[in-house]
Design a protein around this motif. Structure first.
Motif, mmCIF file in Angstrom:
data_model
loop_
_atom_site.group_PDB
_atom_site.id
_atom_site.type_symbol
_atom_site.label_atom_id
_atom_site.label_comp_id
_atom_site.label_asym_id
_atom_site.label_seq_id
_atom_site.Cartn_x
_atom_site.Cartn_y
_atom_site.Cartn_z
ATOM 1 N N LEU A 157 0.835 -1.205 0.000
ATOM 2 C CA LEU A 157 0.000 0.000 0.000
ATOM 3 C C LEU A 157 0.867 1.251 0.000
ATOM 4 O O LEU A 157 0.570 2.216 -0.717
ATOM 5 C CB LEU A 157 -0.949 0.001 1.203
ATOM 6 C CG LEU A 157 -2.069 -1.037 1.149
ATOM 7 C CD1 LEU A 157 -2.857 -1.026 2.457
ATOM 8 C CD2 LEU A 157 -2.990 -0.818 -0.040
ATOM 9 N N ALA A 158 1.937 1.252 0.770
ATOM 10 C CA ALA A 158 2.844 2.404 0.781
ATOM 11 C C ALA A 158 3.431 2.630 -0.609
ATOM 12 O O ALA A 158 3.532 3.782 -1.068
ATOM 13 C CB ALA A 158 3.948 2.211 1.824
ATOM 14 N N LEU A 159 3.803 1.561 -1.305
ATOM 15 C CA LEU A 159 4.327 1.702 -2.663
ATOM 16 C C LEU A 159 3.264 2.253 -3.612
ATOM 17 O O LEU A 159 3.560 3.095 -4.465
ATOM 18 C CB LEU A 159 4.846 0.353 -3.176
ATOM 19 C CG LEU A 159 6.110 -0.173 -2.509
ATOM 20 C CD1 LEU A 159 6.397 -1.607 -2.973
ATOM 21 C CD2 LEU A 159 7.296 0.736 -2.798
ATOM 22 N N LEU A 160 2.032 1.790 -3.454
ATOM 23 C CA LEU A 160 0.927 2.297 -4.269
ATOM 24 C C LEU A 160 0.724 3.786 -4.036
ATOM 25 O O LEU A 160 0.595 4.568 -4.985
ATOM 26 C CB LEU A 160 -0.359 1.526 -3.938
ATOM 27 C CG LEU A 160 -1.632 2.002 -4.614
ATOM 28 C CD1 LEU A 160 -1.584 1.741 -6.119
ATOM 29 C CD2 LEU A 160 -2.847 1.312 -3.987
ATOM 30 N N TYR A 161 0.700 4.195 -2.779
ATOM 31 C CA TYR A 161 0.479 5.599 -2.460
ATOM 32 C C TYR A 161 1.658 6.458 -2.904
ATOM 33 O O TYR A 161 1.482 7.586 -3.361
ATOM 34 C CB TYR A 161 0.216 5.781 -0.966
ATOM 35 C CG TYR A 161 -0.973 4.983 -0.469
ATOM 36 C CD1 TYR A 161 -1.998 4.587 -1.323
ATOM 37 C CD2 TYR A 161 -1.061 4.594 0.850
ATOM 38 C CE1 TYR A 161 -3.069 3.847 -0.867
ATOM 39 C CE2 TYR A 161 -2.135 3.854 1.318
ATOM 40 C CZ TYR A 161 -3.137 3.484 0.449
ATOM 41 O OH TYR A 161 -4.201 2.747 0.902
ATOM 42 N N ARG A 162 2.877 5.916 -2.781
ATOM 43 C CA ARG A 162 4.056 6.649 -3.235
ATOM 44 C C ARG A 162 3.958 6.915 -4.734
ATOM 45 O O ARG A 162 4.235 8.009 -5.206
ATOM 46 C CB ARG A 162 5.327 5.866 -2.926
ATOM 47 C CG ARG A 162 6.572 6.656 -3.255
ATOM 48 C CD ARG A 162 7.783 5.783 -3.504
ATOM 49 N NE ARG A 162 8.926 6.589 -3.833
ATOM 50 C CZ ARG A 162 9.104 7.179 -5.018
ATOM 51 N NH1 ARG A 162 8.217 7.056 -5.969
ATOM 52 N NH2 ARG A 162 10.186 7.902 -5.237
#
Length: 97
Positions: free
Chosen positions: A52-57
Protein backbone atom coordinates in the motif's frame (compact mmCIF):
# COMPACT_ATOMS: atom_id res chain seq x y z
CA UNK A 1 -23.45 28.70 -12.67
CA UNK A 2 -21.58 26.60 -10.11
CA UNK A 3 -19.97 23.30 -10.96
CA UNK A 4 -20.96 20.05 -9.30
CA UNK A 5 -19.11 19.42 -6.06
CA UNK A 6 -19.14 17.24 -3.00
CA UNK A 7 -17.93 18.02 0.50
CA UNK A 8 -15.78 15.16 1.70
CA UNK A 9 -15.03 14.52 5.35
CA UNK A 10 -11.55 15.83 6.21
CA UNK A 11 -11.00 17.30 2.73
CA UNK A 12 -13.66 19.96 2.23
CA UNK A 13 -15.30 20.82 -1.07
CA UNK A 14 -13.99 19.12 -4.20
CA UNK A 15 -14.96 19.46 -7.85
CA UNK A 16 -13.83 17.62 -10.99
CA UNK A 17 -15.90 14.68 -9.78
CA UNK A 18 -15.56 12.46 -12.83
CA UNK A 19 -11.75 12.53 -12.66
CA UNK A 20 -11.76 11.99 -8.89
CA UNK A 21 -14.22 9.13 -9.24
CA UNK A 22 -11.97 7.43 -11.78
CA UNK A 23 -8.92 7.93 -9.53
CA UNK A 24 -10.76 6.50 -6.52
CA UNK A 25 -12.10 3.47 -8.36
CA UNK A 26 -8.66 2.83 -9.83
CA UNK A 27 -7.09 2.98 -6.38
CA UNK A 28 -9.68 0.62 -4.92
CA UNK A 29 -9.10 -1.82 -7.78
CA UNK A 30 -5.34 -1.66 -7.15
CA UNK A 31 -5.84 -2.25 -3.41
CA UNK A 32 -8.08 -5.25 -4.08
CA UNK A 33 -5.46 -6.69 -6.46
CA UNK A 34 -2.78 -6.24 -3.79
CA UNK A 35 -4.99 -7.97 -1.24
CA UNK A 36 -5.72 -10.98 -3.43
CA UNK A 37 -2.05 -11.31 -4.38
CA UNK A 38 -1.10 -11.44 -0.69
CA UNK A 39 -4.16 -13.19 0.72
CA UNK A 40 -2.34 -16.36 1.85
CA UNK A 41 1.14 -14.95 2.33
CA UNK A 42 2.91 -15.29 5.66
CA UNK A 43 3.20 -11.97 7.48
CA UNK A 44 0.38 -10.65 5.33
CA UNK A 45 -0.20 -7.47 7.33
CA UNK A 46 3.40 -6.30 6.98
CA UNK A 47 3.31 -7.08 3.27
CA UNK A 48 0.00 -5.25 2.83
CA UNK A 49 1.46 -2.17 4.49
CA UNK A 50 4.53 -2.28 2.26
CA UNK A 51 2.51 -2.69 -0.95
CA UNK A 52 0.00 0.00 0.00
CA UNK A 53 2.84 2.40 0.78
CA UNK A 54 4.33 1.70 -2.66
CA UNK A 55 0.93 2.30 -4.27
CA UNK A 56 0.48 5.60 -2.46
CA UNK A 57 4.06 6.65 -3.23
CA UNK A 58 3.42 6.07 -6.95
CA UNK A 59 0.23 8.12 -6.72
CA UNK A 60 2.05 10.98 -5.04
CA UNK A 61 4.68 10.93 -7.78
CA UNK A 62 1.99 10.93 -10.50
CA UNK A 63 0.40 13.97 -8.87
CA UNK A 64 3.69 15.83 -9.06
CA UNK A 65 4.80 15.66 -5.43
CA UNK A 66 8.49 16.59 -5.49
CA UNK A 67 9.57 14.18 -2.73
CA UNK A 68 6.98 11.40 -2.43
CA UNK A 69 9.15 9.43 0.00
CA UNK A 70 9.09 12.32 2.47
CA UNK A 71 5.30 12.43 2.29
CA UNK A 72 4.92 8.73 3.08
CA UNK A 73 5.71 9.48 6.71
CA UNK A 74 2.56 11.60 6.82
CA UNK A 75 0.55 8.62 5.59
CA UNK A 76 1.74 6.03 8.12
CA UNK A 77 -1.55 5.97 10.02
CA UNK A 78 -3.53 5.75 6.77
CA UNK A 79 -1.35 2.89 5.54
CA UNK A 80 -1.83 1.03 8.84
CA UNK A 81 -5.62 1.53 8.90
CA UNK A 82 -6.03 0.63 5.24
CA UNK A 83 -3.92 -2.52 5.67
CA UNK A 84 -6.08 -3.52 8.65
CA UNK A 85 -9.26 -2.88 6.70
CA UNK A 86 -8.03 -4.73 3.64
CA UNK A 87 -6.95 -7.68 5.78
CA UNK A 88 -10.35 -7.80 7.47
CA UNK A 89 -12.11 -7.63 4.09
CA UNK A 90 -9.94 -10.49 2.79
CA UNK A 91 -10.73 -12.58 5.87
CA UNK A 92 -14.48 -12.08 5.32
CA UNK A 93 -14.17 -12.91 1.61
CA UNK A 94 -12.30 -16.12 2.42
CA UNK A 95 -14.47 -17.29 5.32
CA UNK A 96 -15.76 -20.76 4.60
CA UNK A 97 -13.51 -21.51 1.67
Amino acid sequence: MTSAAVCMTHYGRVTDLERLHDLQVGQIDAMVAIGWRLVDMPDRHRRLKRELALLYRAGLARHGVADPDACLGLLEVDVELNAQGLGRWLDRQCAGR
